[in-house]
Design an enzyme around this catalytic site. Structure first.
Site, PDB file in Angstrom:
ATOM      1  N   GLN A 119       0.825  -1.206   0.000  1.00 43.61           N
ATOM      2  CA  GLN A 119       0.000   0.000   0.000  1.00 43.61           C
ATOM      3  C   GLN A 119       0.862   1.259   0.000  1.00 43.61           C
ATOM      4  O   GLN A 119       0.353   2.357  -0.170  1.00 43.61           O
ATOM      5  CB  GLN A 119      -0.954   0.012   1.201  1.00 43.61           C
ATOM      6  N   CYS A 167     -10.127   2.497   7.872  1.00 47.48           N
ATOM      7  CA  CYS A 167     -10.405   3.717   8.617  1.00 47.48           C
ATOM      8  C   CYS A 167      -9.087   4.427   8.765  1.00 47.48           C
ATOM      9  O   CYS A 167      -8.037   3.849   8.542  1.00 47.48           O
ATOM     10  CB  CYS A 167     -10.979   3.423  10.001  1.00 47.48           C
ATOM     11  N   GLU A 187     -13.321   5.544   3.829  1.00 43.72           N
ATOM     12  CA  GLU A 187     -13.333   4.879   5.131  1.00 43.72           C
ATOM     13  C   GLU A 187     -14.469   5.331   6.037  1.00 43.72           C
ATOM     14  O   GLU A 187     -14.775   4.670   7.022  1.00 43.72           O
ATOM     15  CB  GLU A 187     -11.972   5.106   5.792  1.00 43.72           C
TER      16      GLU A 187
END
Ligand SMILES: Cc1cc2nc3c(=O)[nH]c(=O)nc-3n(C[C@H](O)[C@H](O)[C@H](O)COP(=O)(O)OP(=O)(O)OC[C@H]3O[C@@H](n4cnc5c(N)ncnc54)[C@H](O)[C@@H]3O)c2cc1C
Lengths: 276, 806
Positions: free
Chosen positions: B237, B385, B760
């Site tokens: 990521q 999140c 998120e």
């Protein structure tokens, strides 16, 4: 998630298959849809050295609705669901089969594999006990029949000898007007039962079986008798006295016992409503 | 002049810029099975790695015998810590300032920990050899409960740092203690609590779960011994951060490392960290001179790669009799597992948990988080999140409900009474954040009106009455949530990861014929960057989004960036994209003025062109300008049309939303039927409404999973009880309810296009909303709070404990 090495056999006749099975002994397992066996192999909880695939044996296929209903061991759960004559003759089979896993599993998973597997989580064994089905077995010494109600000993332990193959299932026609229901609580699609109950009520009496609430399916003779006598509460009490659920991720035994009662009660109510 | 002159609005529509529900360009390949994921990469001579993992949660590794494994045909090598030690690679630094074993060095600390790495010519040989590696373990006492881990005589988990009194985040007060992170004013808060009319108190556990992306983690490492270059394709990521970390720990110069994130099948925080599999593959490739692939299976993913949550949150909230909140107190015991491998900005060991005052104007607050080692897998990532923001939202949104019960005030009214007012923005919270913008009252009123809130409450009251009369066995719950997210990390002055500032970047090249490529430091894992970043650019530079290629994930070509997680791509890289676009436009303006033979200031921007002020028929469209940039000798202007921007955001962004969930709960079976779910999101400027809706649906479904059943559970021996998808709940279409989505738009004042991020929000708001609905169903019977997940038996237990089973 990679199974150990194995040899693959694909016999075309039942005789060849039973021959291979007795010749290879313990190291061999028959393969039907593979949807119970292959996951176990990938987890390396089962490590057969030989797999005898039953897929090419024509005799193990097909559904025949005659004096009895005969379902070949290699009939898939999806084929069972799709068979109109069967749905008319014994609608409970279809209702229960639709609650197994998900369509992907049912396209491949077989009825024979489901009943032969001996996993208390399977839905078909309790169902077959409820319906009073018999299993045809073929081995080196010939063929025999065993009642579903006598077949299950404990988890993964059945009356089938290691060198026998389950060839088909014989289900008696339910009496006309028989009410039926299969009630199953599960956490999600593709899950085994937290608790499930199969019920029939008809002119010839009533029958009650429960799934995944002991180390084997539980057919309760007492529950059937009470129900036939019109005592639903007595039937529930009798069935609950025979189950022995354990704790697992679905919940503790106390919860399962309660849900078992709820499922059975609901199955009885629905079965009664369907009586002709 | 054209005969049919399209209006500016028509021209704007053609661009498919901001606000267009443009279809996702990625989906053409994904829906045809033509994506290119790590496991699709096949290189000549490639080897495969597989791990021997610990069956024990805590044990000494007495000996490892790999002889039998090495005899398996096809096995090339078996690596253990002893092989990595001479390279200094048997341990690796974590993102949280701790270190983690790459392969078991003398002991194991969690079930599934990597013990040895088998390398073979194919996967099957590797898996067979794994079975044959004989490891002699000596079991040690296991601690899976963070409170027990802090008892004086608890077993020492981390012997390597047992005597170390200082950790990466300050003092350690126990051998299993990692850090204490304190925010706010304890004295003032405790004074308010002591003097308050009402104090509501609750212990709220946010259970351990796992992001469980569709694609598990993996990589292919390829060391080219001829040119000295290491290339690693992986599920990363944050590819640039991986390159820098790989260089620092391997000693290979950074220019000789190329990290490529190909298509990624979902990340949700699981793919932020650095895992032993990456290091072992790299080492194995260096040792063998061959490319080495490692891809974990589903069980390994659930057992050993980064988990999320596992926060025990003790909350106290003070209020006046009439429902004005006067203070919030919170203590968290955070279970980090065997190593502290949280992925948070360095200065925030509990992430942005101090957003826990939520959407409310709370004058004083205090927060302390204690990080603790246990015999569980490491992790603690931000699962869909921003860093620990779902935990924070869950705490405050549950506490509001608990307080409403205690006060006997309707929970919707209690929220409305305490919202930060529109005129208070920018708002400085008691725990230190500066909220950029918001209009909570408007959003709340819209949401309550949309669901018919008063009627729902009336129906619920009727239901309770019929239940009491024995006419139904189903109760009805109304779940409310108003959440404020904090995303877009973040300002370099206080946000960094391992010393790397959390800016992000975009580099744009306009081609002579008026199309373009833009490269960013982020990496999409399903968010649709190739679609939306082209839209931002289309609106900034007037080139149709369809003519703009977006490229990410290759560190040899993309500008440096910190990657995609914590909803930071749009707030940070999206801002960089707009800013780089503006640089392009500034140069384009000079070119246009030159071509139109007027002064630079005499032209103005109009959708896709510069026009002469007051004479709109005289213009140069962007395509013409682009061509001129490459074929005209313009005095004082360099040829070409390119720009790069590195954007250091001045502040975080604060998306918010109002969610309502209606459930029917079967008291006898514990089954919960989600009758209705309404989600209003305010993410500032809306770039692509269709993608927003998709993101909201996905986030809500993950929230549903977490709230209703998904967990990583351990038994007392530290065995993972939920290691397969049979027990680890991932909802299918069958379990997923219908969602109604809605919005308000309150742009971020400091973001170039006013966007705040949305991916998120639905998880942050969804989890408390589902949970509040279930808890609310039992409110009439004196119930206050039950921990998630609200699976059948736990819901049944609420009813059972309340005596509802007769
Ligand atoms: C995700 C998932 C969810 C599932 N959910 C359910 C569920 O809800 N309810 C349910 O009932 N089942 C469920 N199943 C199991 C599924 O129905 C299986 O298909 C079934 O249990 C076994 O049938 P099979 O044809 O796949 O048999 P296999 O897996 O091939 O065989 C199972 C066992 O039976 C033996 N066997 C098979 N056929 C014969 C035969 N003719 N004679 C002798 N021995 C034989 C095999 O040797 C093996 O030991 C699920 C499976 C999966 C993967």
């Amino acid at each position: 998630m990679i199974p150990g090495a194995f040899e693959y056999h694909r016999p075309e006749t039942l005789g060849e298959a039973t021959g291979l099975l007795s010749q290879l002994g313990d190291s061999a397992r028959v393969l039907a849809g593979g949807h119970s066996l292959i996951p176990m192999m990938k987890l390396r909880m089962a490590a057969p050295e030989h797999l005898i695939d039953l897929a090419a044996i024509a005799d193990l296929r097909g559904i025949a609705v005659g004096d009895d209903i005969r379902i070949g061991a290699m009939v898939t759960q999806a084929e069972l669901i799709a068979h109109d004559g069967l749905a008319a003759a014994c609608p409970l089979l279809r209702e229960a089969a639709l609650q197994i896993a998900d369509p992907q599993v049912r396209y491949v998973g077989t009825v024979g594999g489901n009943v032969a597997n001996g996993d208390p989580g399977n839905d078909m064994p309790g169902l077959m006990q409820c319906l009073g089905a018999r299993y045809s077995l073929a081995g080196p010494g010939g063929t025999r029949e065993v009642a579903a109600r006598d077949f299950y000993i404990s988890a993964y332990e059945t009356a089938r000898a290691d060198d026998e193959i389950l060839t088909g299932i014989l289900v008696p026609h339910p009496a006309p007007g028989t009410g039926y229901a299969y009630e199953k609580q599960k956490r999600k699609i593709g899950d085994y039962a937290t608790a499930a109950a199969a019920v029939t009520i008809g002119r010839n009496g009533a029958s009650v079986a429960m799934t995944n609430l002991a180390d084997r399916p539980i057919w309760s003779e007492a529950a059937g008798k009470a129900l036939a006598a019109g005592d639903a509460a007595g039937a529930v009490a009798a069935a609950l006295a025979e189950i022995d659920p354990g704790d697992d991720n679905r919940g503790p035994a106390e919860f399962k016992r309660h849900v078992a009662g709820v499922m059975l009660r609901r199955a009885i109510d629905r079965a009664r409503a369907r009586m002709g | 002049m054209n005969e049919i002159t399209p209006t500016p609005a028509e021209r704007a529509e053609k661009l498919k810029g901001l606000g267009s529900s443009r279809k996702r360009v990625e989906d053409v390949r994904f829906t045809q099975g033509k994506g290119n994921y790590v496991d699709d990469i096949k290189l000549p001579g490639m080897l495969f790695g597989d791990f021997v993992r610990s069956p024990y949660a805590h044990a000494r590794v007495v000996s490892i015998d790999a002889e039998a494994a090495k005899q398996v045909p096809g096995v090339v090598a078996v690596l253990t810590a002893a092989d990595l030690a001479p390279l200094g690679l048997h341990w690796m630094p974590t993102l949280a300032g701790d270190k983690q074993m790459v392969l078991a060095d003398g002991k194991v600390l969690f079930q599934g920990q990597e013990v040895a790495f088998v390398v073979a010519t194919d996967r099957y040989a590797a898996a067979d050899a794994v079975e044959l590696v004989e490891v002699d373990y000596e079991e040690l006492p296991v601690v899976t409960d963070p409170f027990k881990a802090l008892e004086p005589d608890a077993p020492v988990l981390r012997e390597d740092i047992a005597d170390q009194k200082e950790g990466a985040h300050g003092a350690r007060r126990h051998h299993n203690h990692i850090f204490t992170w304190e925010q706010g004013d304890r004295e003032a808060t405790e004074k308010v609590l002591a003097e308050a009319d009402v104090v509501a108190e609750e212990m709220i556990y946010y259970h351990r779960t796992h992001p469980c992306p569709l694609e598990t983690c993996g990589c292919v490492a390829s060391m080219d011994k001829v040119n000295g270059k290491l290339t690693v394709w992986g599920t990363f990521q944050a590819p640039h951060a991986v390159r820098t970390v790989a260089s620092l720990i391997s000693g290979i110069a950074e220019h000789n490392i190329r990290i490529i994130s190909p298509d990624i099948g979902g990340g949700f925080g699981n793919k932020v960290g650095v895992y032993p599999g990456y290091i072992c593959s790299i080492v194995a490739s260096i040792v063998t001179g061959k490319p080495v692939k490692w891809v974990e299976d589903r069980m390994e993913n659930l057992m050993a790669t980064a988990f999320a949550r596992d926060y025990w949150m003790q909350g106290k909230i003070a209020a006046t009799k009439d429902g004005r909140i006067t203070g919030l107190w919170c203590h968290v015991t955070a279970d980090h597992g065997g190593f502290d491998a949280c992925a948070d900005p360095t200065k925030f060991p509990a992430g942005f948990f101090n957003i826990c005052t939520g959407s409310y104007d709370i004058p004083v607050a205090w927060l302390a988080v204690d990080g603790v080692y246990t015999n569980k897998a490491p992790g603690g990532v931000a699962y869909r999140c921003s860093f620990r923001v779902t935990e924070a939202a869950y705490l405050i949104e549950r506490m509001i409900e608990v307080l409403a019960i205690k006060l006997g005030i309707d929970a919707a009214e209690l929220r409305r009474k305490n919202f930060i007012r529109k005129d208070q923005f920018p708002y400085r919270s008691a725990l230190g954040w500066e909220y950029d913008s918001g209009d909570y009252h408007t959003a709340w009123d819209k949401a309550l009106a949309a669901v018919g809130y008063e009627d729902l409450r009336a129906e619920q009251a009727d239901r309770v009455e019929s239940f009491r009369r024995g006419e139904t066995r189903k109760l009805m719950g109304v779940g409310l949530t108003f959440f404020t997210e904090i995303v877009g990390a973040g300002p370099v002055k206080n946000c960094d990861i391992l010393g790397l500032g959390m800016f992000d970047s975009c580099e744009i090249r306009i081609h002579p014929t008026g199309s373009a490529i833009a490269r960013l430091g982020t990496i999409s894992q399903g968010q649709g960057h190739a679609t939306t970043f082209a839209q931002i650019l289309a609106s900034e530079i007037g080139i149709p989004a369809d003519n703009i290629t977006i490229e990410e994930g290759d560190t040899d070509t993309a500008p440096y960036g910190l990657g995609t997680y914590g909803s930071r791509s749009t707030p940070v890289a999206g801002a960089a994209t707009a800013m780089a676009g503006r640089k392009i436009r500034a140069k384009a303006q000079m070119i246009a003025a030159y071509l139109l033979e007027v002064h630079d200031d005499d032209v103005e921007w109009d959708v896709d062109r510069f026009v002469v002020k007051g004479a709109p028929e005289r213009f140069k469209a962007m395509a013409e300008i682009a061509f001129a940039a490459y074929n005209q000798a313009i005095p004082g202007i360099e040829p070409g049309l390119e720009a790069v921007s590195y954007y250091d955001p001045p502040n975080m962004t604060y998306p918010f939303g109002a969610y309502v969930c209606v459930v029917d709960v079967d008291v006898d079976t514990g089954q919960v039927d989600i009758r209705r779910f309404y989600a209003l999101d305010d993410c500032g400027t809306r770039i692509n409404p269709m993608i927003i809706e998709g993101q909201v649906h996905g986030g809500l479904t993950e929230a549903l999973a977490i709230a209703m059943g998904q967990e990583i559970a351990y038994d007392e021996l530290g065995n993972v009880k939920t290691g397969t998808l049979m027990d680890f709940f991932v909802p299918t279409a069958w379990e997923t309810p219908h969602y109604e989505t809605d919005w308000t738009t309150t742009p971020s004042p400091h973001h170039p296009i006013g966007a705040k991020g949305v991916g998120e929000s639905p998880n942050v708001g969804g989890v408390p909303c589902f949970s509040n609905a279930v808890n609310d169903a039992f409110r009439a019977f004196g119930h206050v709070h039950a921990h998630m997940p609200h699976d059948h038996w736990r819901v049944w237990k609420i009813a059972h404990d309340l005596g509802l089973h007769g």
